[in-house]
Write a protein that holds these residues in place. Structure first.
Motif, PDB file in Angstrom:
ATOM      1  N   LYS A   1       0.859  -1.183   0.000  1.00  0.00           N
ATOM      2  CA  LYS A   1       0.000   0.000   0.000  1.00  0.00           C
ATOM      3  C   LYS A   1       0.893   1.229   0.000  1.00  0.00           C
ATOM      4  O   LYS A   1       2.114   1.123   0.065  1.00  0.00           O
ATOM      5  N   ASN A   2       0.296   2.388  -0.068  1.00  0.00           N
ATOM      6  CA  ASN A   2       1.073   3.616  -0.214  1.00  0.00           C
ATOM      7  C   ASN A   2       2.036   3.872   0.937  1.00  0.00           C
ATOM      8  O   ASN A   2       3.076   4.482   0.738  1.00  0.00           O
ATOM      9  N   ASP A   3       1.736   3.402   2.153  1.00  0.00           N
ATOM     10  CA  ASP A   3       2.623   3.663   3.289  1.00  0.00           C
ATOM     11  C   ASP A   3       3.540   2.500   3.636  1.00  0.00           C
ATOM     12  O   ASP A   3       4.444   2.644   4.444  1.00  0.00           O
ATOM     13  N   GLY A   4       3.327   1.330   3.042  1.00  0.00           N
ATOM     14  CA  GLY A   4       4.187   0.193   3.352  1.00  0.00           C
ATOM     15  C   GLY A   4       3.577  -1.132   2.928  1.00  0.00           C
ATOM     16  O   GLY A   4       2.634  -1.180   2.152  1.00  0.00           O
ATOM     17  N   ILE A   5       4.122  -2.201   3.505  1.00  0.00           N
ATOM     18  CA  ILE A   5       3.654  -3.553   3.182  1.00  0.00           C
ATOM     19  C   ILE A   5       2.830  -4.083   4.348  1.00  0.00           C
ATOM     20  O   ILE A   5       3.201  -3.944   5.506  1.00  0.00           O
ATOM     21  N   TYR A   6       1.691  -4.681   4.019  1.00  0.00           N
ATOM     22  CA  TYR A   6       0.756  -5.193   5.011  1.00  0.00           C
ATOM     23  C   TYR A   6       0.637  -6.705   4.878  1.00  0.00           C
ATOM     24  O   TYR A   6       0.695  -7.239   3.774  1.00  0.00           O
ATOM     25  N   LEU A   7       0.466  -7.365   6.008  1.00  0.00           N
ATOM     26  CA  LEU A   7       0.191  -8.796   6.043  1.00  0.00           C
ATOM     27  C   LEU A   7      -1.256  -8.982   6.481  1.00  0.00           C
ATOM     28  O   LEU A   7      -1.684  -8.403   7.494  1.00  0.00           O
ATOM     29  N   TRP A   8      -2.010  -9.771   5.712  1.00  0.00           N
ATOM     30  CA  TRP A   8      -3.383 -10.084   6.099  1.00  0.00           C
ATOM     31  C   TRP A   8      -3.331 -11.029   7.290  1.00  0.00           C
ATOM     32  O   TRP A   8      -2.745 -12.109   7.233  1.00  0.00           O
ATOM     33  N   ASN A   9      -3.912 -10.597   8.403  1.00  0.00           N
ATOM     34  CA  ASN A   9      -3.953 -11.405   9.618  1.00  0.00           C
ATOM     35  C   ASN A   9      -5.278 -12.149   9.629  1.00  0.00           C
ATOM     36  O   ASN A   9      -6.322 -11.572   9.953  1.00  0.00           O
ATOM     37  N   SER A  10      -5.244 -13.415   9.260  1.00  0.00           N
ATOM     38  CA  SER A  10      -6.492 -14.183   9.178  1.00  0.00           C
ATOM     39  C   SER A  10      -7.109 -14.406  10.549  1.00  0.00           C
ATOM     40  O   SER A  10      -8.316 -14.632  10.656  1.00  0.00           O
ATOM     41  N   ALA A  11      -6.320 -14.312  11.610  1.00  0.00           N
ATOM     42  CA  ALA A  11      -6.850 -14.500  12.967  1.00  0.00           C
ATOM     43  C   ALA A  11      -7.741 -13.328  13.387  1.00  0.00           C
ATOM     44  O   ALA A  11      -8.731 -13.521  14.084  1.00  0.00           O
ATOM     45  N   THR A  12      -7.378 -12.107  12.964  1.00  0.00           N
ATOM     46  CA  THR A  12      -8.158 -10.925  13.350  1.00  0.00           C
ATOM     47  C   THR A  12      -9.006 -10.393  12.208  1.00  0.00           C
ATOM     48  O   THR A  12      -9.873  -9.549  12.423  1.00  0.00           O
ATOM     49  N   GLY A  13      -8.743 -10.843  10.990  1.00  0.00           N
ATOM     50  CA  GLY A  13      -9.508 -10.387   9.834  1.00  0.00           C
ATOM     51  C   GLY A  13      -9.162  -8.978   9.393  1.00  0.00           C
ATOM     52  O   GLY A  13     -10.025  -8.257   8.898  1.00  0.00           O
ATOM     53  N   GLU A  14      -7.889  -8.597   9.557  1.00  0.00           N
ATOM     54  CA  GLU A  14      -7.489  -7.253   9.136  1.00  0.00           C
ATOM     55  C   GLU A  14      -6.042  -7.240   8.661  1.00  0.00           C
ATOM     56  O   GLU A  14      -5.250  -8.109   9.011  1.00  0.00           O
ATOM     57  N   ASP A  15      -5.721  -6.234   7.848  1.00  0.00           N
ATOM     58  CA  ASP A  15      -4.351  -6.024   7.402  1.00  0.00           C
ATOM     59  C   ASP A  15      -3.529  -5.418   8.525  1.00  0.00           C
ATOM     60  O   ASP A  15      -4.015  -4.549   9.256  1.00  0.00           O
ATOM     61  N   MET A  16      -2.274  -5.855   8.634  1.00  0.00           N
ATOM     62  CA  MET A  16      -1.351  -5.309   9.635  1.00  0.00           C
ATOM     63  C   MET A  16      -0.165  -4.697   8.910  1.00  0.00           C
ATOM     64  O   MET A  16       0.476  -5.368   8.101  1.00  0.00           O
ATOM     65  N   LEU A  17       0.147  -3.437   9.211  1.00  0.00           N
ATOM     66  CA  LEU A  17       1.325  -2.808   8.632  1.00  0.00           C
ATOM     67  C   LEU A  17       2.560  -3.477   9.228  1.00  0.00           C
ATOM     68  O   LEU A  17       2.758  -3.478  10.436  1.00  0.00           O
ATOM     69  N   MET A  18       3.398  -4.051   8.354  1.00  0.00           N
ATOM     70  CA  MET A  18       4.570  -4.787   8.824  1.00  0.00           C
ATOM     71  C   MET A  18       5.865  -4.019   8.595  1.00  0.00           C
ATOM     72  O   MET A  18       6.809  -4.164   9.359  1.00  0.00           O
ATOM     73  N   GLU A  19       5.926  -3.220   7.540  1.00  0.00           N
ATOM     74  CA  GLU A  19       7.140  -2.463   7.253  1.00  0.00           C
ATOM     75  C   GLU A  19       6.793  -1.265   6.374  1.00  0.00           C
ATOM     76  O   GLU A  19       5.958  -1.379   5.472  1.00  0.00           O
ATOM     77  N   LYS A  20       7.442  -0.140   6.651  1.00  0.00           N
ATOM     78  CA  LYS A  20       7.221   1.067   5.854  1.00  0.00           C
ATOM     79  C   LYS A  20       8.256   1.146   4.731  1.00  0.00           C
ATOM     80  O   LYS A  20       9.324   0.552   4.816  1.00  0.00           O
ATOM     81  N   TRP A  21       7.899   1.884   3.687  1.00  0.00           N
ATOM     82  CA  TRP A  21       8.796   2.087   2.560  1.00  0.00           C
ATOM     83  C   TRP A  21      10.023   2.863   2.988  1.00  0.00           C
ATOM     84  O   TRP A  21       9.965   3.723   3.854  1.00  0.00           O
ATOM     85  N   GLU A  22      11.173   2.573   2.364  1.00  0.00           N
ATOM     86  CA  GLU A  22      12.400   3.328   2.556  1.00  0.00           C
ATOM     87  C   GLU A  22      12.577   4.268   1.373  1.00  0.00           C
ATOM     88  O   GLU A  22      12.395   3.857   0.221  1.00  0.00           O
ATOM     89  N   VAL A  23      12.926   5.513   1.633  1.00  0.00           N
ATOM     90  CA  VAL A  23      13.097   6.493   0.579  1.00  0.00           C
ATOM     91  C   VAL A  23      14.430   6.260  -0.114  1.00  0.00           C
ATOM     92  O   VAL A  23      15.421   5.916   0.512  1.00  0.00           O
ATOM     93  N   GLY A  24      14.448   6.459  -1.430  1.00  0.00           N
ATOM     94  CA  GLY A  24      15.670   6.315  -2.213  1.00  0.00           C
ATOM     95  C   GLY A  24      15.784   4.940  -2.813  1.00  0.00           C
ATOM     96  O   GLY A  24      14.887   4.113  -2.731  1.00  0.00           O
ATOM     97  N   TRP A  25      16.894   4.697  -3.433  1.00  0.00           N
ATOM     98  CA  TRP A  25      17.158   3.414  -4.070  1.00  0.00           C
ATOM     99  C   TRP A  25      18.190   2.723  -3.286  1.00  0.00           C
ATOM    100  O   TRP A  25      18.855   1.926  -3.290  1.00  0.00           O
TER     101      TRP A  25
END
Length: 151
Positions: A127-151
């Motif tokens: 997603k725009n702010d980072g990578i999410y893992l679908w938590n099937s136990a809670t039924g929601e996406d969890m932000l796991m890591e944010k994007w790093e700026v640059g290459w």
């Protein structure tokens, strides 16, 4: 006695690696009986970016390079595998969009990860702010890591 155990273990491995597969009942094969699969898994990486940006994804393990993918919005990339007997299976992905990127583990041996993935399917969404893992136990996406700026 140790030599006998090593000899029998060597024969077991030789049979496991050289044996032809024969289907037994259902999807079970003779290979599954000799070297049982610990578990079957699927990992999915999806482009959930709100903008029309493509998501570049390159996923690997120690043994497998799954290739480079350019995912458009809504596209998914999935693969299936069996966890190894040593519980050391590890997959990671390099992802980038515009001027941000990340390296993220998407599968590793961890009971918490397994619980979140419902013991069979890990779904990662960029997603725009980072990578999410679908938590099937809670039924929601969890932000796991944010994007790093640059290459």
């Amino acid at each position: 006695m140790n030599n006998i155990k090593q000899f029998l273990f060597a024969i077991y491995i030789d049979l496991a690696l050289s044996r032809q597969e024969h289907v037994l009942a259902g999807d079970t094969t003779t290979k599954d009986v000799i070297v049982p699969k610990i578990s079957d898994w699927q990992v999915t990486v999806a482009n959930g970016l709100i903008t029309t940006e493509n998501l570049f994804v390159h996923c690997k393990s120690k043994e497998d390079d799954l290739g480079e993918q350019n995912l458009r919005y809504g596209d998914r990339f999935s693969w299936n595998f069996g966890e190894n007997m040593l519980h050391s299976t590890l997959f990671w992905c390099y992802m980038s969009k515009d001027d941000v990127h990340m390296n993220v583990k998407v599968f590793w041996d961890d009971v918490i990860l397994f619980h979140r993935c419902g013991w069979k399917n890990c779904v990662w969404t960029a997603k725009n702010d980072g990578i999410y893992l679908w938590n099937s136990a809670t039924g929601e996406d969890m932000l796991m890591e944010k994007w790093e700026v640059g290459w």
